[in-house]
Enzyme design. Sequence first.
Site, mmCIF file in Angstrom:
data_model
loop_
_atom_site.group_PDB
_atom_site.id
_atom_site.type_symbol
_atom_site.label_atom_id
_atom_site.label_comp_id
_atom_site.label_asym_id
_atom_site.label_seq_id
_atom_site.Cartn_x
_atom_site.Cartn_y
_atom_site.Cartn_z
ATOM 1 N N SER A 108 0.817 -1.218 0.000
ATOM 2 C CA SER A 108 0.000 0.000 0.000
ATOM 3 C C SER A 108 0.849 1.265 0.000
ATOM 4 O O SER A 108 0.321 2.364 -0.180
ATOM 5 C CB SER A 108 -0.937 0.007 1.217
ATOM 6 O OG SER A 108 -0.185 -0.013 2.417
ATOM 7 N N ASP A 117 2.619 -11.295 4.439
ATOM 8 C CA ASP A 117 3.495 -10.826 5.518
ATOM 9 C C ASP A 117 3.082 -9.413 5.926
ATOM 10 O O ASP A 117 3.816 -8.441 5.695
ATOM 11 C CB ASP A 117 4.955 -10.843 5.042
ATOM 12 C CG ASP A 117 5.934 -10.540 6.167
ATOM 13 O OD1 ASP A 117 5.558 -10.687 7.339
ATOM 14 O OD2 ASP A 117 7.078 -10.142 5.859
ATOM 15 N N CYS A 160 3.480 -10.858 12.796
ATOM 16 C CA CYS A 160 4.582 -10.300 13.585
ATOM 17 C C CYS A 160 4.054 -9.560 14.812
ATOM 18 O O CYS A 160 4.787 -8.786 15.430
ATOM 19 C CB CYS A 160 5.447 -9.381 12.724
ATOM 20 S SG CYS A 160 4.586 -7.918 12.098
#
Length: 390
Positions: A248, A294, A334
């Site tokens: 993005s 991810d 994460c």
Amino acid sequence: MKKICLKRGKEDSLLRYHPWVFSGALNYQVSDAEEGDVVEVYSSAGDFMAVGHVQRGTIAVRVLSFEREAIDGSFWRRRLEAAYAVRRAMGITASSTTDCFRLVHGEGDGLPGLIIDCYGTTAVMQAHSLGMHRARHAIAEALADVLADRVRSIYYKSEGTLPFVEGEENGFLLGGAEGDVAMENGLRFHVDWLKGQKTGFFIDQRDNRLLLEQYARGRKVLNMCCYTGGFSFYAMRGGAELVHSVDSSEKAIELTRANVALNFPDDPRHEAFCDDAFKFLDHPLSNYDLIVLDPPAFAKHRGAIPNALKGYTRLNRKAMTVIAPGGILFTFSCSQVVTKELFRNAVFTAAAQAHRQVRILHQLHQPADHPINIYHPEGEYLKGLVLYVE
């Protein structure tokens, strides 16, 4: 050194060597310590327990040592020497194909609130506590001494991690820019330590990128939330038929294109797109049979966990819906507060909603230069799964 005392019955976590003291455990009536101060922590009975940095928020003290010792230049040098010894033991400091690694991983190296990543001859230092920020010059001096054989520049990058510190800017504490190209497993990449996320590159995916390379041959690869394109150029070296990188951030897409060009100039297999991950998956541009998810951390604190799990479920469901039969999905979280079990359950829910048969091929985590303090399980922040989707 100032002293701070615990409430009665609040000693157990320190007796188990956990490196955090929570605010609810402190007896503030007997403390005049200010944020960033180095303090000694005592039990309600007056017994010494630890020394650490005071900070605002839920975590009130980050423990530097469970011994009564001065936090001075000698302390920083000893801790950095110990961290360097760990990296030498894993062989990464002598590698001819990799010149980037994490030297200090916060609590994992007994230095909570401090991150140091090495890229070639430049070390990038990042503070996550006011105490570490105040000690930055002493730490940089010790770092230059301990890594004198390889580090010529030290860049301090903490504007984004210490928003409450006014008047401080990122900048070099030692040396200056000597180029921004580092090498990982024989592949080169630009490191944006000036404006990039974290310290400029996500070193923690090094081993997982190498694994993806083994699955890439002949596949059509989609790298979602690609940032600087790490998974993309590994896929290309692995023989992927095509690679699409999506993020993005236009800046991230520029870096991705630059990194791909650095390794595979004018290679027509790669295209990069600036777009929202969810929207892109609604209208995929190819019949992808290898997808990487991810995303950035969906949860920064425990209160955000429910929404984060919904986000992980939604993203994985979309990927499982569009991936070709026999496809491989690399999916990650994460978010430190999202446990392995919670993440796996979110992915399980996504598979059920997508009505796909899914096998777990690998369970992934952070590499060895991001060590986990055995007394601090919260340090295991990176979770990943490699899935075979029928």
